[in-house]
Design a protein around this motif. Structure first.
Motif, PDB file in Angstrom:
ATOM      1  N   VAL A  52       1.254  -1.357  -0.183  1.00  0.00           N
ATOM      2  CA  VAL A  52      -0.217   0.335  -0.035  1.00  0.00           C
ATOM      3  C   VAL A  52       1.569   1.159  -0.074  1.00  0.00           C
ATOM      4  N   PRO A  53       1.305   1.613  -1.165  1.00  0.00           N
ATOM      5  CA  PRO A  53       1.957   3.238  -1.122  1.00  0.00           C
ATOM      6  C   PRO A  53       1.201   4.270  -0.390  1.00  0.00           C
ATOM      7  N   PHE A  54       2.432   4.603   0.436  1.00  0.00           N
ATOM      8  CA  PHE A  54       1.253   5.996   0.587  1.00  0.00           C
ATOM      9  C   PHE A  54       2.588   7.350   1.330  1.00  0.00           C
ATOM     10  N   SER A  55       2.435   8.056   0.543  1.00  0.00           N
ATOM     11  CA  SER A  55       2.966   9.207   0.232  1.00  0.00           C
ATOM     12  C   SER A  55       2.726  10.171   1.977  1.00  0.00           C
ATOM     13  N   THR A  56       4.129  10.302   2.384  1.00  0.00           N
ATOM     14  CA  THR A  56       3.513  10.648   4.248  1.00  0.00           C
ATOM     15  C   THR A  56       4.020  12.387   3.594  1.00  0.00           C
ATOM     16  N   ASP A  57       4.609  13.285   2.904  1.00  0.00           N
ATOM     17  CA  ASP A  57       4.996  14.031   2.410  1.00  0.00           C
ATOM     18  C   ASP A  57       4.125  15.201   1.629  1.00  0.00           C
ATOM     19  N   ARG A  58       3.198  16.512   2.466  1.00  0.00           N
ATOM     20  CA  ARG A  58       2.637  16.763   0.950  1.00  0.00           C
ATOM     21  C   ARG A  58       1.380  16.039   0.545  1.00  0.00           C
ATOM     22  N   PRO A  59       0.722  15.136   1.026  1.00  0.00           N
ATOM     23  CA  PRO A  59      -0.465  14.168   0.607  1.00  0.00           C
ATOM     24  C   PRO A  59      -1.766  15.393   0.259  1.00  0.00           C
ATOM     25  N   LYS A  60      -2.072  14.331  -0.813  1.00  0.00           N
ATOM     26  CA  LYS A  60      -3.076  14.546  -1.221  1.00  0.00           C
ATOM     27  C   LYS A  60      -2.975  16.573  -2.069  1.00  0.00           C
ATOM     28  N   SER A  61      -2.440  16.816  -2.514  1.00  0.00           N
ATOM     29  CA  SER A  61      -2.022  18.421  -2.411  1.00  0.00           C
ATOM     30  C   SER A  61      -2.948  19.282  -3.762  1.00  0.00           C
ATOM     31  N   ARG A  62      -3.713  18.053  -3.858  1.00  0.00           N
ATOM     32  CA  ARG A  62      -5.269  18.473  -5.651  1.00  0.00           C
ATOM     33  C   ARG A  62      -6.521  18.899  -4.426  1.00  0.00           C
ATOM     34  N   LEU A  63      -5.809  18.681  -2.835  1.00  0.00           N
ATOM     35  CA  LEU A  63      -6.995  18.178  -2.406  1.00  0.00           C
ATOM     36  C   LEU A  63      -7.330  20.012  -1.179  1.00  0.00           C
TER      37      LEU A  63
ATOM     38  N   VAL B  15       2.207  -1.144   4.174  1.00  0.00           N
ATOM     39  CA  VAL B  15       3.168   0.087   3.780  1.00  0.00           C
ATOM     40  C   VAL B  15       4.028   0.826   3.584  1.00  0.00           C
ATOM     41  N   LEU B  16       3.725   1.073   1.603  1.00  0.00           N
ATOM     42  CA  LEU B  16       5.387   1.564   1.225  1.00  0.00           C
ATOM     43  C   LEU B  16       5.130   2.890   1.630  1.00  0.00           C
ATOM     44  N   ALA B  17       5.959   3.664   2.668  1.00  0.00           N
ATOM     45  CA  ALA B  17       6.245   4.905   2.689  1.00  0.00           C
ATOM     46  C   ALA B  17       6.594   5.618   2.447  1.00  0.00           C
ATOM     47  N   THR B  18       7.099   7.027   2.160  1.00  0.00           N
ATOM     48  CA  THR B  18       8.240   7.573   1.625  1.00  0.00           C
ATOM     49  C   THR B  18       8.874   8.146   2.872  1.00  0.00           C
ATOM     50  N   ASP B  19       8.024   7.414   4.259  1.00  0.00           N
ATOM     51  CA  ASP B  19       9.124   8.159   5.613  1.00  0.00           C
ATOM     52  C   ASP B  19       8.317   7.644   7.131  1.00  0.00           C
TER      53      ASP B  19
ATOM     54  N   ASP C 281      12.283   6.563  -0.178  1.00  0.00           N
ATOM     55  CA  ASP C 281      11.590   8.069   0.159  1.00  0.00           C
ATOM     56  C   ASP C 281      12.099   8.201  -2.042  1.00  0.00           C
ATOM     57  N   ARG C 282      12.235   7.128  -2.617  1.00  0.00           N
ATOM     58  CA  ARG C 282      12.287   7.132  -4.008  1.00  0.00           C
ATOM     59  C   ARG C 282      11.180   7.239  -4.745  1.00  0.00           C
ATOM     60  N   PRO C 283      10.649   8.199  -5.172  1.00  0.00           N
ATOM     61  CA  PRO C 283       9.216   8.333  -6.577  1.00  0.00           C
ATOM     62  C   PRO C 283       8.297   7.260  -6.610  1.00  0.00           C
ATOM     63  N   LEU C 284       7.243   7.166  -5.959  1.00  0.00           N
ATOM     64  CA  LEU C 284       6.078   6.271  -6.422  1.00  0.00           C
ATOM     65  C   LEU C 284       6.853   4.714  -7.545  1.00  0.00           C
ATOM     66  N   THR C 285       7.253   5.425  -7.999  1.00  0.00           N
ATOM     67  CA  THR C 285       7.191   3.984  -9.953  1.00  0.00           C
ATOM     68  C   THR C 285       8.699   3.584  -9.396  1.00  0.00           C
TER      69      THR C 285
ATOM     70  N   VAL D 252      -2.396  -1.878  -3.774  1.00  0.00           N
ATOM     71  CA  VAL D 252      -3.323  -1.618  -3.777  1.00  0.00           C
ATOM     72  C   VAL D 252      -3.351   0.601  -3.012  1.00  0.00           C
ATOM     73  N   MET D 253      -4.074   1.422  -3.866  1.00  0.00           N
ATOM     74  CA  MET D 253      -3.227   2.969  -3.551  1.00  0.00           C
ATOM     75  C   MET D 253      -4.278   3.209  -1.792  1.00  0.00           C
ATOM     76  N   ALA D 254      -3.019   3.913  -1.539  1.00  0.00           N
ATOM     77  CA  ALA D 254      -3.880   4.070  -0.191  1.00  0.00           C
ATOM     78  C   ALA D 254      -4.817   5.440  -0.402  1.00  0.00           C
ATOM     79  N   ASP D 255      -6.010   5.924  -0.854  1.00  0.00           N
ATOM     80  CA  ASP D 255      -6.746   6.327  -1.577  1.00  0.00           C
ATOM     81  C   ASP D 255      -7.723   6.472  -2.116  1.00  0.00           C
ATOM     82  N   LEU D 256      -7.783   4.809  -1.515  1.00  0.00           N
ATOM     83  CA  LEU D 256      -8.902   4.356  -2.424  1.00  0.00           C
ATOM     84  C   LEU D 256     -10.221   4.364  -1.068  1.00  0.00           C
TER      85      LEU D 256
ATOM     86  N   TYR E 146       4.409   4.263 -13.446  1.00  0.00           N
ATOM     87  CA  TYR E 146       2.936   5.396 -12.573  1.00  0.00           C
ATOM     88  C   TYR E 146       2.716   6.244 -13.422  1.00  0.00           C
ATOM     89  N   HIS E 147       1.047   7.914 -13.173  1.00  0.00           N
ATOM     90  CA  HIS E 147       1.183   8.604 -13.499  1.00  0.00           C
ATOM     91  C   HIS E 147       0.493   8.958 -15.598  1.00  0.00           C
ATOM     92  N   GLY E 148       0.272   9.902 -15.227  1.00  0.00           N
ATOM     93  CA  GLY E 148      -0.334   9.730 -16.116  1.00  0.00           C
ATOM     94  C   GLY E 148      -1.703   8.613 -17.070  1.00  0.00           C
TER      95      GLY E 148
END
Ligand SMILES: Nc1nc2c(ncn2[C@@H]2O[C@H](COP(=O)(O)OP(=O)(O)OP(=O)(O)O)[C@@H](O)[C@H]2O)c(=O)[nH]1
Ligand SMILES: C[C@H](OP(=O)(O)O)C(=O)O
Length: 218
Positions: free
Chosen positions: A5-16, A49-53, A65-69, A99-103, A147-149
């Motif tokens: 479950v990838p999870f970004s702890t660094d400024r998560p959900k910036s589009r919100l 959990v696969l977390a950035t921190d 702490d590498r990018p998602l892909t 499985v993404m953490a934002d579902l 990932y992305h696109g």
């Protein structure tokens, strides 16, 4: 099955950021993570959990702490790949899920359907609205992510390139990743867990006064 479950702890959900402050985005992202981890575990998966921190959860955590892909591919290398040293090289790889953490709408039934699709195909992907890759199961040793696109299409192509059979998982619940303010309405309509409760406690409510249902904050 192990479920990353990838999870970004660094400024998560910036589009919100138009709807939630930075601290609120962190709290809401954490509520969604907890909902996803519970749904995965209730479906019989073993979430990691696969977390950035560092993140304080009652589940195994890998910090990368590498990018998602790059982070997900490193996890796939270890579990599926010929170079991996964690798996038993004598047999075919055990399937692994991501499985993404934002579902926030994920339920045990929806996750079970993903697992079932992964038993019938080498790669089974639940696309997100907009062409992303919200969840997948892979058992082919050469499948890797980009990932992305429109990553759903890219992952379908990658599966074809490595000769993996492919299935799409048609799931409203797994297809709804919560990225933008309009997605909050989906959480209030269909959510059954902590994320929906968090939104209600924060004062969000549905606004059906005109056009497509939206959210308002009281
Ligand atoms: N481990 C890891 N997880 C990530 C990374 N970026 C995003 N994620 C997670 O991947 C999933 C999909 O993330 P996105 O919706 O693309 O990005 P986000 O950071 O959640 O949100 P935005 O800032 O709005 O793009 C979520 O579960 C994120 O927590 C990363 O660099 N590393
Ligand atoms: C990770 C990325 O998510 P999105 O940016 O589409 O939310 C993707 O699914 O490729």
């Amino acid at each position: 099955m192990e479920v990353i479950v990838p999870f970004s702890t660094d400024r998560p959900k910036s589009r919100l950021s138009d709807a939630l402050s930075p601290d609120e985005r962190s709290a809401f992202a954490r509520a969604m993570l907890d909902d996803v981890l519970d749904a995965v575990a209730a479906a019989g998966g073993e979430p990691r959990v696969l977390a950035t921190d560092a993140v304080d959860v009652d589940r195994p955590v890998t910090v990368d702490d590498r990018p998602l892909t790059a982070a997900v591919n490193a996890a796939l290398d270890a579990r599926l790949g010929a170079d991996g040293d964690e798996r038993d090289a004598d047999g075919p790889p055990e399937p692994v899920a991501v499985v993404m953490a934002d579902l926030a709408l994920a339920t045990p039934d929806a996750v079970e359907r993903l697992f079932a699709a992964g038993r019938d195909a080498d790669v089974a992907v639940a696309p997100g609205r907009g062409g992303g890759t919200n969840a997948f199961v892979a058992s082919h040793p050469e499948f890797r992510v980009d990932y992305h696109g429109a990553s759903y299409l890219d992952h379908r192509d990658i599966a074809a390139e490595v000769g993996a059979s492919f299935a799409a998982v048609d799931s409203h619940r797994l297809g709804t990743d919560v990225d933008e303010p309009d997605d909050l309405a989906e959480v209030l309509i269909h959510g059954e867990g902590r994320a929906a409760a968090w939104l209600r406690e924060a004062g969000f409510a549905l606004d059906a006064s005109e056009g497509r249902v939206a959210v308002v904050r009281e």
